[in-house]
Write a protein that holds these residues in place. Structure first.
Motif, PDB file in Angstrom:
ATOM      1  N   GLU A  43       0.821  -1.217   0.000  1.00 57.07           N
ATOM      2  CA  GLU A  43       0.000   0.000   0.000  1.00 57.07           C
ATOM      3  C   GLU A  43       0.852   1.264   0.000  1.00 57.07           C
ATOM      4  O   GLU A  43       0.325   2.364  -0.200  1.00 57.07           O
ATOM      5  CB  GLU A  43      -0.927   0.003   1.226  1.00 57.07           C
ATOM      6  CG  GLU A  43      -1.959  -1.122   1.233  1.00 57.07           C
ATOM      7  CD  GLU A  43      -2.882  -1.046   0.030  1.00 57.07           C
ATOM      8  OE1 GLU A  43      -3.313   0.076  -0.313  1.00 57.07           O
ATOM      9  OE2 GLU A  43      -3.152  -2.094  -0.571  1.00 57.07           O
ATOM     10  N   ASP A  44       2.156   1.138   0.215  1.00 57.76           N
ATOM     11  CA  ASP A  44       3.006   2.326   0.311  1.00 57.76           C
ATOM     12  C   ASP A  44       3.454   2.860  -1.044  1.00 57.76           C
ATOM     13  O   ASP A  44       4.031   3.944  -1.121  1.00 57.76           O
ATOM     14  CB  ASP A  44       4.253   2.015   1.145  1.00 57.76           C
ATOM     15  CG  ASP A  44       3.909   1.723   2.598  1.00 57.76           C
ATOM     16  OD1 ASP A  44       2.779   2.050   3.020  1.00 57.76           O
ATOM     17  OD2 ASP A  44       4.768   1.171   3.308  1.00 57.76           O
ATOM     18  N   GLN A  60      -2.867  -3.121 -11.019  1.00 60.53           N
ATOM     19  CA  GLN A  60      -3.115  -4.028  -9.908  1.00 60.53           C
ATOM     20  C   GLN A  60      -3.329  -5.450 -10.418  1.00 60.53           C
ATOM     21  O   GLN A  60      -3.877  -5.652 -11.501  1.00 60.53           O
ATOM     22  CB  GLN A  60      -4.340  -3.586  -9.106  1.00 60.53           C
ATOM     23  CG  GLN A  60      -4.108  -2.373  -8.218  1.00 60.53           C
ATOM     24  CD  GLN A  60      -3.258  -2.687  -6.982  1.00 60.53           C
ATOM     25  OE1 GLN A  60      -2.896  -3.839  -6.742  1.00 60.53           O
ATOM     26  NE2 GLN A  60      -2.945  -1.659  -6.211  1.00 60.53           N
TER      27      GLN A  60
END
Length: 428
Positions: free
Chosen positions: A213-214, A220
């Motif tokens: 998530e960073d 995706q």
């Protein structure tokens, strides 16, 4: 990824090391799972051997004879058992791997337990600047000198972005040129990596799956970002030799790369984060080494000395800090930060992190070396910012400001800027 043999043979030692990171875990259940995997693998190998033996026996018999018919039925039954066992084994292996993927690296013995409050200052260089005039902060200096356009940066890219312009852009580029010229001169091979990386690149670096998530994901997939913008050149460089076996004589491999770094972290209204101190995109020169395990500590010392020497040459007061376990990134066993003094916030800010991952990343990326005798073994990977500029520029502006409002340009940068000091630019 941790060495599973180390976990099997010294589980309590691993538990104690992880506890320094505040990762409190009982490995009993994992060891039971691992034993099931190993037992299942042995059983599967036995079944395959039995099926091959039966196949050889069938080949020596009359295909229509009763013995051959019975043997074929036995082989079919063995095949069904093997298929069922392999499905179970695949599930157990995936569960074991998922557990290993979530574990951070083991901190070195000399890394203190706890969070950033336990970080240890190793040494300081120089003295803090003491101004006999009313000093200004870096944001006001950059605005008045026409070096950085914060408002137009937000207009173009949203919060957490800025625009270098005029002498500010030249200063930024001078720093990057100085860093790259220094590293290449000293034997580091220059790499310009792609800015779009694959999931496997993030996995090898230790970014995925836990910290997916960073990053700024572009595509995706089921497991996470299939492609993402690199958060640092380290993520690219560690993958240069993924799934390769390097000759021992070629170690260490030394690389240096320039790239923007793309981070999801945003700026804030706090004085400690304003200006260019924290943002979505900043420039960085990254040093990286693939080292022999026996030379790993020496390589770490070299990288740290290189980063500190750059800051010293720029005439900046700074210090070296050993990070505590919880403040060390998950993939690293030990990290030293090079921190410059920023007078306006009365604090030090990090401009370089110099880290040793030991064999943690190499295991994830299957990066090994081949000794002259013996089996291939995993290399050690090390990285160090050399340097990042978004906090370095504020420190240069503040520490080198003069009573008349100008900024003294460090001697090593003057040939790129064509001047000895930065003066106010025309209004724009």
């Amino acid at each position: 990824m941790l060495d599973i043999t180390e976990i099997r043979e010294h589980p309590q030692r691993v538990e104690r090391a992880l506890a320094k990171r505040a990762v409190h875990i009982d490995l009993t259940a994992f060891l039971a799972l691992d034993e099931k995997c190993r037992h299942g693998k042995t059983e599967a190998e036995t079944l395959r051997a039995e099926r091959k033996k039966i196949s050889r026996e069938i080949a020596q018999q009359d295909p229509a004879g009763p013995d051959a018919i019975a043997k074929r039925a036995e082989a079919t039954e063995l095949g069904d058992r093997l298929t069922t066992l392999e499905e179970q084994l695949n599930g157990l292996t995936a569960e074991r791997q998922a557990f290993l993927d979530q574990l951070p690296n083991l901190p070195d013995e000399d890394v203190p337990s706890g969070g950033k409050e336990q970080n240890q200052v190793v040494r300081e260089h120089g003295t803090r600047p003491d101004f006999d005039f009313e000093a200004q902060n870096h944001v006001d200096l950059a605005r008045r000198l026409g070096l950085i356009d914060y408002e137009r940066g937000v207009k173009l890219g949203g919060t957490g972005n800025w625009v270098y312009r005029g002498n500010g852009a030249l200063l930024e580029w001078a720093l990057l040129n100085f860093f790259l010229e220094t590293h290449v001169r000293d034997g580091y091979e220059l790499i310009l990596p792609p800015h779009l990386l694959t999931y496997q690149a993030g996995y090898t670096a230790g970014q995925f799956p836990k910290f997916a998530e960073d990053v700024f994901a572009v595509e995706q997939g089921p497991a996470g970002p299939q492609r993402f913008l690199l958060p640092t050149s380290e993520t690219a460089l560690v993958n240069l030799h993924r799934d390769e076996v390097l000759p021992e004589a070629e170690l260490p491999r030394k690389y240096v790369a320039y790239s923007p770094c793309y981070r999801r972290e945003a700026g804030s209204y706090r004085a400690a984060d304003r200006g260019t101190l924290r943002g979505h995109q900043f420039n960085k020169v990254e040093m990286f080494q693939f080292a022999h395990p026996d030379a790993s500590d020496t390589a770490h010392e070299e990288l740290l000395a290189r980063a500190a020497a750059l800051v010293e040459t720029l005439g900046l007061h700074h210090r070296i800090t050993r990070l505590a376990a919880e403040d060390t990134s998950a993939a690293m066993a030990k990290t030293f930060d090079v921190e410059v003094w920023l007078p306006s916030i009365n604090a030090y800010v990090e401009v370089s992190s110099v880290s040793n991952a030991r064999d943690y990343q190499a295991r994830r990326g299957n990066i090994r070396y081949r000794p002259e005798t013996g089996k291939p073994a995993h290399v050690h990977t090390l990285n160090g910012s050399g340097l990042a500029t978004s906090r370095l520029v504020p420190a240069l502006l503040e520490q080198h400001q003069q009573p008349d409002g100008t900024i003294t340009v460090p001697a090593v940068l003057q040939r790129w800027l064509g001047c000895e000091s930065l003066t106010p630019a025309p209004n724009r």
